[in-house]
Write an enzyme that holds these catalytic residues in place. Sequence first.
Site, PDB file in Angstrom:
ATOM      1  N   ARG A   1       0.847  -1.197   0.000  1.00 61.39           N
ATOM      2  CA  ARG A   1       0.000   0.000   0.000  1.00 61.39           C
ATOM      3  C   ARG A   1       0.884   1.249   0.000  1.00 61.39           C
ATOM      4  O   ARG A   1       0.622   2.227  -0.680  1.00 61.39           O
ATOM      5  CB  ARG A   1      -0.967   0.028   1.192  1.00 61.39           C
ATOM      6  CG  ARG A   1      -1.681   1.373   1.324  1.00 61.39           C
ATOM      7  CD  ARG A   1      -2.951   1.355   2.169  1.00 61.39           C
ATOM      8  NE  ARG A   1      -2.894   0.517   3.339  1.00 61.39           N
ATOM      9  CZ  ARG A   1      -2.211   0.831   4.459  1.00 61.39           C
ATOM     10  NH1 ARG A   1      -1.544   1.946   4.566  1.00 61.39           N
ATOM     11  NH2 ARG A   1      -2.202  -0.019   5.465  1.00 61.39           N
TER      12      ARG A   1
ATOM     13  N   TYR B   1     -16.475  15.885 -15.625  1.00 61.18           N
ATOM     14  CA  TYR B   1     -16.823  14.463 -15.719  1.00 61.18           C
ATOM     15  C   TYR B   1     -17.928  14.116 -14.702  1.00 61.18           C
ATOM     16  O   TYR B   1     -17.904  14.586 -13.561  1.00 61.18           O
ATOM     17  CB  TYR B   1     -15.567  13.627 -15.462  1.00 61.18           C
ATOM     18  CG  TYR B   1     -15.835  12.149 -15.441  1.00 61.18           C
ATOM     19  CD1 TYR B   1     -16.121  11.461 -16.608  1.00 61.18           C
ATOM     20  CD2 TYR B   1     -15.835  11.440 -14.239  1.00 61.18           C
ATOM     21  CE1 TYR B   1     -16.384  10.104 -16.589  1.00 61.18           C
ATOM     22  CE2 TYR B   1     -16.097  10.078 -14.211  1.00 61.18           C
ATOM     23  CZ  TYR B   1     -16.371   9.427 -15.390  1.00 61.18           C
ATOM     24  OH  TYR B   1     -16.631   8.083 -15.367  1.00 61.18           O
TER      25      TYR B   1
ATOM     26  N   ASP C   1      -7.951  17.802 -14.821  1.00 64.42           N
ATOM     27  CA  ASP C   1      -8.215  16.440 -15.282  1.00 64.42           C
ATOM     28  C   ASP C   1      -7.805  16.395 -16.755  1.00 64.42           C
ATOM     29  O   ASP C   1      -8.445  17.004 -17.608  1.00 64.42           O
ATOM     30  CB  ASP C   1      -9.708  16.118 -15.096  1.00 64.42           C
ATOM     31  CG  ASP C   1     -10.056  14.691 -15.524  1.00 64.42           C
ATOM     32  OD1 ASP C   1      -9.349  14.128 -16.377  1.00 64.42           O
ATOM     33  OD2 ASP C   1     -11.055  14.154 -15.010  1.00 64.42           O
TER      34      ASP C   1
ATOM     35  N   LYS D   1      -8.594   5.241 -19.649  1.00 65.37           N
ATOM     36  CA  LYS D   1      -8.885   5.709 -21.000  1.00 65.37           C
ATOM     37  C   LYS D   1      -7.634   5.605 -21.888  1.00 65.37           C
ATOM     38  O   LYS D   1      -7.187   4.518 -22.146  1.00 65.37           O
ATOM     39  CB  LYS D   1      -9.461   7.122 -20.943  1.00 65.37           C
ATOM     40  CG  LYS D   1     -10.542   7.318 -19.843  1.00 65.37           C
ATOM     41  CD  LYS D   1     -11.807   6.515 -20.104  1.00 65.37           C
ATOM     42  CE  LYS D   1     -12.718   6.433 -18.872  1.00 65.37           C
ATOM     43  NZ  LYS D   1     -13.111   7.711 -18.299  1.00 65.37           N
TER      44      LYS D   1
HETATM   45  C1  LIG Z   1     -13.521   8.147 -16.999  1.00 58.46           C
HETATM   46  C2  LIG Z   1     -13.157   9.484 -16.495  1.00 58.46           C
HETATM   47  C3  LIG Z   1     -12.925   9.718 -15.128  1.00 58.46           C
HETATM   48  C4  LIG Z   1     -13.102   8.633 -14.082  1.00 58.46           C
HETATM   49  O1  LIG Z   1     -12.203   7.609 -14.219  1.00 58.46           O
HETATM   50  P1  LIG Z   1     -12.486   6.092 -13.771  1.00 58.46           P
HETATM   51  O2  LIG Z   1     -11.228   5.415 -14.128  1.00 58.46           O
HETATM   52  O3  LIG Z   1     -13.675   5.636 -14.533  1.00 58.46           O
HETATM   53  O4  LIG Z   1     -12.759   6.116 -12.311  1.00 58.46           O
HETATM   54  C5  LIG Z   1     -12.547  10.979 -14.742  1.00 58.46           C
HETATM   55  N1  LIG Z   1     -12.419  11.982 -15.636  1.00 58.46           N
HETATM   56  C6  LIG Z   1     -12.647  11.804 -16.946  1.00 58.46           C
HETATM   57  C7  LIG Z   1     -12.481  12.947 -17.885  1.00 58.46           C
HETATM   58  C8  LIG Z   1     -13.023  10.557 -17.426  1.00 58.46           C
HETATM   59  O5  LIG Z   1     -13.269  10.379 -18.733  1.00 58.46           O
END
Ligand SMILES: *Cc1c(COP(=O)(O)O)cnc(C)c1O
Length: 376
Positions: free
Chosen positions: A46, A98, A170, A195
């Site tokens: 961890r 998001y 983000d 992604k």
């Molecule tokens: C998918 C996504 C998230 C969240 O990510 P997870 O891996 O699904 O928890 C946050 N921000 C954006 C822009 C995303 O496309």
Amino acid sequence: MKFGTKLIHNGNSIDKNTGALSIPIYQVSTFHRFQLDKESEFDYSRSGNPTRKALEETIALLEGGDGGYAFSSGMAATSSVLSIFSKGDHILVCEDVYGGTYRVSTGLFPRLGLDISFFDASNPEQFKNKITSKTKAVFLETPSNPLMKITDLVSIIKIAKEYNIIIIVDNTFMSPYLQRPIEFGADIVIHSATKFIGGHSDVIGGLVVVKGEELSQKVYSVQNGFGAVLGPQDSWLLLRGLKTLKVRMDFQQQSAMKLANWLEGHKKVLKVFYPGLKEHPGRDIHFSQSDGAGAVLSFLTESKDLALNFMKNVKTAAVAVSLGGVETIVSYPAMMSHAAIPESERLKLGITYNLIRVSLGLEDIEDLISDFENAL
Ligand SMILES: *Cc1c(COP(=O)(O)O)cnc(C)c1O
């Protein structure tokens, strides 16, 4: 060293113990302490794991930050970053953030005492007017999802710096290949590595990169304390995904441009949202802070019925909520990614019933276009 080379040669590509050209999956929870009176680098996974560390160092290098941290999902990354703040702190979040970020910003964190409000990030003046003496952070996402609205990072960051506000971006849609917000003064960059970084629709993960030692320590302390860490196997999948980030994105954004142009010329398509298009209102700002338009676009069909029919009839593309994978994914935000937003809010944001989002994969564009032609 240029970006593509860095993806392959970054100090974390060869296992120092064996010379293996891939960092092994250290599938282990705890580590033997060779000398009782001497702390070793790893003691418990961890707190730190060699596979995860290779990934964390790599993403920090690619984003130009000082500390990298891997989490069990993008939302674990986002929520852990928000957990560095305290009761009473005010945080400004961009309006079309998001969906999951919206959910924790309106539910979980307000319940724990954070004061979170929203603002239109395409309007730096509005940002300035919403700052209070309690404002500690601003949370940005550009291009936005699903309408690809562009935030002028330089203008927002300039104002935030004047008020000593921590800037969080983000960067999921662009990846560090196309956009590196820390170069413009951002303090924290977040990725849903699920992604483009993973890139193969086979892993859920999140990454955080921090500029500055003090802030890095705060994020590490939440990572280790709260404990939403990424496992070794998934860390390895992300290390593997990263190696092909550039070639994937180059191809995917070329396809996105071709599809955007084709959609624009289609008589049943009312509008295409893609920063690569000349008419996109944020195009100049986008290209002043990014190296490409990315591989996600959205478009409006003539009617709701047509959009629903398209979703039913599309064959080469998968119908799914995610993006950034090797397969083209189409989604219907009103019933999928943005279904949780109340209808009136959703319509105000422009997420209407004739809106379709596309994330381009690695298929040949001719096949995708003929699929879209049929489905329309
Ligand atoms: C998918 C996504 C998230 C969240 O990510 P997870 O891996 O699904 O928890 C946050 N921000 C954006 C822009 C995303 O496309």
